[in-house]
Scaffold this motif. Structure first.
Motif, short mmCIF file in Angstrom:
data_model
loop_
_atom_site.label_atom_id
_atom_site.label_comp_id
_atom_site.label_asym_id
_atom_site.label_seq_id
_atom_site.Cartn_x
_atom_site.Cartn_y
_atom_site.Cartn_z
N ILE A 60 3.08 -1.60 8.46
CA ILE A 60 2.33 -0.38 8.13
C ILE A 60 2.95 0.76 8.93
O ILE A 60 3.00 0.72 10.16
CB ILE A 60 0.84 -0.51 8.47
N GLU A 67 2.80 0.64 3.34
CA GLU A 67 2.94 -0.72 3.89
C GLU A 67 3.83 -1.53 2.96
O GLU A 67 3.62 -1.57 1.75
CB GLU A 67 1.59 -1.42 4.02
N TRP A 93 -8.13 -4.67 1.02
CA TRP A 93 -7.38 -3.41 1.06
C TRP A 93 -6.23 -3.45 0.07
O TRP A 93 -6.17 -2.63 -0.84
CB TRP A 93 -6.87 -3.16 2.48
N THR A 94 -5.31 -4.39 0.26
CA THR A 94 -4.09 -4.38 -0.55
C THR A 94 -4.32 -4.85 -1.98
O THR A 94 -3.65 -4.39 -2.90
CB THR A 94 -3.01 -5.26 0.10
N PHE A 128 -6.31 -0.35 -2.59
CA PHE A 128 -5.09 0.37 -2.96
C PHE A 128 -4.68 0.10 -4.41
O PHE A 128 -3.98 0.90 -5.02
CB PHE A 128 -3.94 0.01 -2.00
N ALA A 163 0.85 -1.19 0.00
CA ALA A 163 0.00 0.00 0.00
C ALA A 163 0.88 1.23 0.00
O ALA A 163 1.90 1.28 0.70
CB ALA A 163 -0.91 0.01 1.22
N SER A 179 3.91 5.27 9.10
CA SER A 179 3.60 6.61 8.63
C SER A 179 4.61 7.59 9.19
O SER A 179 5.32 7.30 10.18
CB SER A 179 2.19 7.02 9.07
N TRP A 230 -8.35 -2.68 10.08
CA TRP A 230 -7.38 -2.20 9.09
C TRP A 230 -7.58 -0.72 8.80
O TRP A 230 -6.62 0.01 8.56
CB TRP A 230 -7.48 -3.01 7.79
N GLN A 237 -5.53 1.51 11.02
CA GLN A 237 -4.09 1.40 10.77
C GLN A 237 -3.69 2.12 9.49
O GLN A 237 -2.61 2.72 9.41
CB GLN A 237 -3.68 -0.07 10.70
N TYR A 238 -4.57 2.04 8.50
CA TYR A 238 -4.27 2.71 7.23
C TYR A 238 -4.60 4.20 7.26
O TYR A 238 -4.17 4.94 6.38
CB TYR A 238 -5.05 2.04 6.09
N HIS A 239 -5.40 4.65 8.25
CA HIS A 239 -5.78 6.06 8.36
C HIS A 239 -5.54 6.53 9.79
O HIS A 239 -6.49 6.80 10.54
CB HIS A 239 -7.25 6.24 7.94
#
Length: 606
Positions: free
Chosen positions: A293, A263, A386-387, A391, A246, A295, A416, A419-421
Motif C-alpha cells: 500500500i 495497492e 476492502w479489496t 474498492f 486498490a 501513496s 486498514w 493505511q488506505y486513508h
C-alpha cells in the motif's frame, strides 16, 4: 558390498516413489469475476480486460418444474464454459467460490441436461445447499445448511467419477448421490436467483468458477481450499496475476496538491505521469519498497485546474500494469461554486456502491465525503472487505473524484482504514477546507473524546472558535438525531432515545458555534431534520442534521410515529449532493433511479 549398496539404493528409490504426492489438478477453464464494473463511456478507469458472466448469457430459459428447482424467478441463464462436446462424458470436477454478504435471500444453481431435460441440479440459495438427480422418472436429493467461512464465503467442489456425484464444501465431503451423468453428452448452465437484490448480478455472488478434467481426491480438495483461504485472507483478487488490489484513488486534494493512493498484490515500483494536457510531461516515481500500500503527493499544482494522470506499476519480476489516463481537479478558488457528493455505509453491497458511483459520476462532483462504515467489519482479519468489496464498488469513481472519509464502527480498529486513508491522521479525525467551506471530520467511535473535555471535543471547540469560514460542516458516523426504529431503544415498545446520548455535548457545541449542517450515517435510512437549537426547532439559528446512511448496508426502518425534529424521512438506498454558490447552499437527495426524494436550500448569514 556393492550389491548391498545397490539394493539399498533401489529400496530408497522405491520408497521415495511411493511417497510422491500427486500434484493438484490444473483447471481446464477458470474465471475470477473481479473488476466487472467501471465508469461508463470515456470515464473508464481499469485497463485489465476480464471475461464477464454477462458475456455468456443465453436467451433461452430452461424449463424446470418449480417443485424440482428453486421456486423463484430466474434472473439470468448462463453458459460459462466452452468445452468440447464430449467433456461431460468423462470424469470431471467443477468449482464455485461464492460471496454472500447480503441479508436478502439470493442464490444460484448449476444444471446438467441431456438436451431434453435436466439430469442433475446443484443449488445454493438462502443458506441452503442441495444436490438433486434424476433416476428414471423420479428425483432424489440430499441437502444441508451452508456453513460459511469468514461469515460470508462458501467454497464448493463437485466431483463426477462415473458412478456418483460428490460435493465438497469448505474442503470437506458433505453430500453424495449415486448417480451417473457421464452416460451421454450433456449441456451445462448456471442460473441466478437475485430478484430480492434487484441491482445484483451473478458476478456479485459468484466470484470464481473452474472446471477440471478428472476428479480430485480428498487431499487435493483440502489443498485447494487452503489456497483459496490464503488468497481471501490476503485480499488478493487473483492467485498469481500481478494486479491492483486498490486504486489508484484520490484523497486530500488541495489548491496545489493531491494525494494518490494504491495497492498492488506484491511490492512494486511505480511511476506517475501527469500534466494539464496530453502528452503527459511531468513524472514522479516511487521506488519498490516492502509495503504494497503506497501513496504519493503531487505538489506545485495550479488551483481549479483539470489534471491528467497515468500510473505504471512494475513488479520485481518485470510484470507491468499501466492504468488508462485518469483525471482530477484541484480545489477551486474560493469565489467559485462547487458541488460535493455524500455517501455512507457502503458496507456489503459493491453493486449498490457502483450504481451510486455511476450516478454521481454523471454529476461530476468536485469531491466526495463518506460518512463511515466503508466496510461493515473490515478490521485486521477481514481485509477482503476492502479489496474484494469496498474498492470493487466505489473504486472507479474515486480514481477520478477525491474522497474524504470518517471511520464508522465497521472500520473501528483503523488497521486498514488508516493505511488506505493516510491523510486522516492517527486517530481518524482532521479538518479540510474547500472554497469558503470548512469540514471537520470526526471519529465518533471514540465517543468519550467527543464529550466535554475530551480530546476531539477540545480540538473541535478550538477549531470552531478560530474559524471564519462562510460554511461550516461537521461530519461523523454516529447519529446525534435519528428517526430510526431500534438502534437507540426499541420504539415499537417504548419512546427510544432518538439519537446517541453520548453525543449530547457535541450537539451543544455545534449549535453554539454557527455550524450549518451535521452529516452522519450509521442508520441505513435517510433523514433531514428541521433546523434545531437547544432541543427545539429554530428556523433562524438552528443546525440542520442530515442522516444519509443508504449506500449499501442492509436497509433499516423508522420509528412507528414521526419524530418532532424530522423534516424528511426515506427508507431506501440513496445518495446526496450539496452545491454551494456564494451565499446559497442546495442539498439534493436521490434514490437509485435518479428520482429526487428531498430538496433543501439555505442562505449563509456569515
Amino acid at each position: 558390498m556393492i550389491n548391498n549398496l545397490l539394493w539399498f539404493t533401489l529400496i530408497i528409490q522405491v520408497f521415495n516413489s511411493s511417497m510422491t504426492i500427486e500434484p493438484p489438478l490444473k483447471p481446464v477453464k477458470e474465471f475470477w469475476f473481479w473488476n466487472q464494473t467501471d465508469l461508463p463511456r470515456k470515464g473508464r478507469t481499469r485497463s485489465e480486460e476480464f471475461k464477464k458472466l454477462e458475456g455468456f448469457r443465453v436467451e433461452q430459459q430452461i424449463s424446470i418444474d418449480p417443485s424440482i428447482g428453486i421456486n423463484q424467478p430466474v434472473s439470468g441463464v448462463y453458459q460459462p464454459f466452452e468445452v468440447s462436446e464430449d467433456f461431460f462424458t468423462k470424469p470431471f470436477a467443477i468449482e464455485f467460490l461464492i460471496l454472500d454478504h447480503v441479508n436478502q435471500p439470493v442464490g444460484m444453481d448449476a444444471i446438467w441436461t441431456d438436451g431434453s431435460s435436466p439430469q442433475l441440479i446443484f443449488e445454493i440459495y438462502n443458506n441452503k445447499i442441495q444436490l438433486k438427480a434424476k433416476q428414471e422418472e423420479d428425483w432424489i436429493s440430499t441437502s444441508q445448511t451452508a456453513e460459511y467461512w469468514k461469515k460470508y464465503w462458501t467454497h464448493i467442489i463437485i466431483c463426477f467419477d462415473g458412478t456418483k456425484s460428490t460435493v465438497f464444501v469448505q474442503g470437506e465431503k458433505t453430500m453424495e448421490l449415486d448417480v451417473d451423468i457421464l452416460k451421454k453428452p450433456s449441456s451445462f448452465y448456471l442460473r441466478s436467483f437475485l430478484t430480492n437484490e434487484p441491482h445484483m448480478q451473478l458476478h456479485d455472488l459468484l466470484k470464481q468458477s473452474a472446471i477440471y478434467e478428472g476428479i480430485m481426491d480428498a487431499g487435493m480438495i483440502i489443498e485447494r481450499f487452503d489456497k483459496i483461504q490464503n488468497q481471501i485472507e490476503s485480499g488478493k483478487l487473483f492467485p498469481e496475476k500481478f494486479h491492483l488490489m486498490a486504486g489508484p484513488y484520490l484523497g486530500h486534494v488541495q489548491e496545489d496538491t493531491v494525494q494518490i493512493v494504491w495497492e498492488t498484490d506484491k511490492p512494486s515500483k511505480s511511476t506517475i505521469s501527469y500534466g494539464e494536457k496530453l502528452p503527459l510531461v511531468e513524472m514522479k516515481s516511487v521506488p519498490s519498497i516492502e509495503s504494497t500500500i503506497n501513496s504519493i503527493e503531487l505538489t506545485g499544482l495550479n488551483p481549479g485546474t483539470t489534471y491528467y494522470y497515468q500510473v505504471e506499476f512494475e513488479s520485481g519480476k518485470g510484470e507491468k500494469i499501466i492504468t488508462p489516463v485518469l483525471t482530477f481537479q484541484t480545489v477551486k478558488p474560493k469565489s467559485e461554486p462547487f458541488l460535493f457528493g455524500i455517501i455512507s455505509d457502503t458496507e456489503s453491497r459493491p453493486h449498490i456502491n457502483h450504481r451510486v458511483g455511476e450516478m454521481l459520476w454523471d454529476e461530476r462532483p468536485d469531491f466526495l465525503i463518506h460518512l463511515g462504515d466503508l466496510s461493515d467489519g473490515g478490521k485486521k482479519d477481514h481485509k477482503f472487505e476492502w479489496t474484494m468489496e469496498y474498492f470493487q464498488g466505489i473504486g472507479p469513481l474515486t480514481s477520478r473524484v477525491p474522497i474524504a472519509t470518517v471511520p464508522g464502527n465497521g472500520d473501528a480498529d483503523l488497521f486498514w482504514y488508516s493505511q488506505y486513508h493516510p491523510h486522516s491522521g492517527e486517530k481518524g479525525y482532521y479538518r479540510f477546507d474547500y472554497g469558503e467551506a470548512s469540514f471537520w471530520m470526526l471519529n465518533s467511535n471514540l465517543k468519550m473524546e467527543l464529550q466535554s473535555g475530551g480530546e476531539q471535543y477540545n480540538w473541535l471547540m478550538d477549531e470552531l472558535n478560530k474559524s471564519s469560514a462562510k460554511w461550516k460542516f461537521v461530519v461523523l458516523h454516529h447519529a446525534p438525531y435519528t428517526s430510526d426504529e431500534d438502534d437507540y431503544g426499541d420504539t415499537w415498545a417504548g419512546p427510544g432515545n432518538q439519537g446517541d446520548d453520548q453525543l449530547k455535548d457535541l450537539v451543544q457545541l455545534v449549535e453554539s458555534n454557527e455550524v450549518d449542517m451535521v452529516f452522519y450515517g450509521h442508520l441505513h435510512t435517510y433523514m433531514r431534520s428541521h433546523t434545531i437549537k437547544a432541543g427545539k426547532v429554530d428556523v433562524e439559528n438552528g443546525v440542520t442534521y442530515i442522516q444519509a446512511g443508504g449506500t449499501g448496508g442492509n436497509l433499516e426502518d423508522n420509528a412507528p410515529t414521526r419524530t418532532w425534529f424530522a423534516a424528511k424521512n426515506f427508507r431506501g438506498f440513496h445518495y446526496c449532493t450539496v452545491q454551494v454558490v456564494g451565499e446559497k447552499l442546495e442539498l439534493r437527495t436521490y434514490d437509485l433511479n435518479g428520482s429526487l426524494i428531498d430538496f433543501y436550500s439555505k442562505f449563509s448569514k456569515k
